[in-house]
Design a protein around this motif. Sequence first.
Motif, PDB file in Angstrom:
ATOM      1  N   VAL A  74       0.847  -1.191   0.000  1.00 52.05           N
ATOM      2  CA  VAL A  74       0.000   0.000   0.000  1.00 52.05           C
ATOM      3  C   VAL A  74       0.883   1.242   0.000  1.00 52.05           C
ATOM      4  O   VAL A  74       2.008   1.224   0.517  1.00 52.05           O
ATOM      5  N   THR A  75       0.364   2.305  -0.594  1.00 51.55           N
ATOM      6  CA  THR A  75       1.118   3.550  -0.640  1.00 51.55           C
ATOM      7  C   THR A  75       0.176   4.712  -0.385  1.00 51.55           C
ATOM      8  O   THR A  75      -1.042   4.554  -0.293  1.00 51.55           O
ATOM      9  N   SER A  76       0.757   5.904  -0.244  1.00 49.69           N
ATOM     10  CA  SER A  76      -0.022   7.125  -0.084  1.00 49.69           C
ATOM     11  C   SER A  76       0.883   8.312  -0.347  1.00 49.69           C
ATOM     12  O   SER A  76       2.111   8.178  -0.407  1.00 49.69           O
ATOM     13  N   LYS A  77       0.275   9.476  -0.489  1.00 47.82           N
ATOM     14  CA  LYS A  77       1.037  10.719  -0.508  1.00 47.82           C
ATOM     15  C   LYS A  77       1.412  11.073   0.935  1.00 47.82           C
ATOM     16  O   LYS A  77       1.114  10.318   1.859  1.00 47.82           O
ATOM     17  N   GLU A  78       2.019  12.273   1.119  1.00 46.66           N
ATOM     18  CA  GLU A  78       2.604  12.547   2.432  1.00 46.66           C
ATOM     19  C   GLU A  78       1.773  13.461   3.312  1.00 46.66           C
ATOM     20  O   GLU A  78       2.239  13.915   4.347  1.00 46.66           O
ATOM     21  N   PHE A  79       0.519  13.758   2.944  1.00 42.52           N
ATOM     22  CA  PHE A  79      -0.267  14.618   3.818  1.00 42.52           C
ATOM     23  C   PHE A  79      -1.211  13.779   4.674  1.00 42.52           C
ATOM     24  O   PHE A  79      -1.541  12.637   4.347  1.00 42.52           O
ATOM     25  N   THR A  80      -1.642  14.380   5.761  1.00 39.18           N
ATOM     26  CA  THR A  80      -2.328  13.664   6.830  1.00 39.18           C
ATOM     27  C   THR A  80      -3.436  12.747   6.339  1.00 39.18           C
ATOM     28  O   THR A  80      -3.462  11.556   6.644  1.00 39.18           O
ATOM     29  N   GLU A  81      -4.400  13.320   5.619  1.00 33.09           N
ATOM     30  CA  GLU A  81      -5.568  12.534   5.210  1.00 33.09           C
ATOM     31  C   GLU A  81      -5.173  11.320   4.377  1.00 33.09           C
ATOM     32  O   GLU A  81      -5.673  10.212   4.591  1.00 33.09           O
ATOM     33  N   ASN A  82      -4.273  11.508   3.422  1.00 35.10           N
ATOM     34  CA  ASN A  82      -3.919  10.400   2.548  1.00 35.10           C
ATOM     35  C   ASN A  82      -3.117   9.338   3.271  1.00 35.10           C
ATOM     36  O   ASN A  82      -3.229   8.148   2.959  1.00 35.10           O
TER      37      ASN A  82
END
Length: 346
Positions: A74-82
């Motif tokens: 799994v991955t995400s961007k670096e801001f809180t919500e994501n």
Amino acid sequence: MRTPGVRGRGRRAATGQRPAGRGRATLGVGLAAALLAPALLSGCGLHSGSMMVDDVEPGTIGRGKPLEGANLTVTSKEFTENIILGQVIGIAFQAAGAKVLDRTNIQGSIGAREAIKSGDADAMYEYTGTGWITYQGNEKPIVDPREQWSAVRAADRKNGVAWLPPASLNNTYTLTVNQANAEKYGVRTLSDVAAATRRDGSIRLCVDTEFAFRDDGLPGMRKAYGMRWPGSRVRKMEAGVIYREVRKGSACTFGEVTSTDGRIQAMNLVVMKDDRHFFPNYNAAPEIHAKTLEKHPEIAEVLNPITAKLTNAVAQRLNAKVDVDGEDPHDVALDWLVAEGFVKKG
């Protein structure tokens, strides 16, 4: 608007951030760089990560452990919500039986996006407006949220990317105001705000520098709604400061924010409705590497019920737990999944 330095579990995510990928002018260059220099992607952390080791069992999702034996990233961007949403996916996959590698918290939109396209990562939550405008190069958003998601999904098939159904969670731009000023000026929509600016020349607006100059920011909004805000009544400041100043209500009568930021609820601010649909829809939806979904179609049955529960109110509450209360994004994601009955702690 990204704040560096947020890296992995155990650290508080940075505040004042918005989903990377909205700025067409800046991210076009970033995308070209990512495509021309694959080495840059490894610099974003795509070849690191840690195994998730949560002791979780199926609740209302993952029954029968349909992902038993699967190895998923799994991955995400670096801001809180994501980051929170990336953790939600990882925990859900574990409850469904998968072994999960956590590569969330990738700097910027491009690194995470390219990881999904290449198969370096299998799943993340992405935003339909980002997909439609930034990745696919369209100039105008589609007003209907479901139609925009459908268009994004269809266009991304050639890229080896699959989109599952979207949430009502729509992390888009808007203006906000404190309760006292909302009552004073009688505002609930951006049209109301425009009318107020025509009646009262003393109303002040606070925005961040990028929003002040973008066509899909202040210039476009002012034109679309007929707002009368002379330059002397517009202040530019860091996004995180805007919330505090709007709460005070003197230096900033209104402020530019994103609709799911946790500080809106924590500071009891009032969000203005974009009644003319000027801003694009940024509905969150699972973005899956297409071959992964072909191999494990059960992913849809695991994630769809979770996505259906994601609203702006939920996002504001979860984001506030990180940005206001200082909780860890992983813990926030786990607690929410347990509270909703999606998973059980072992």
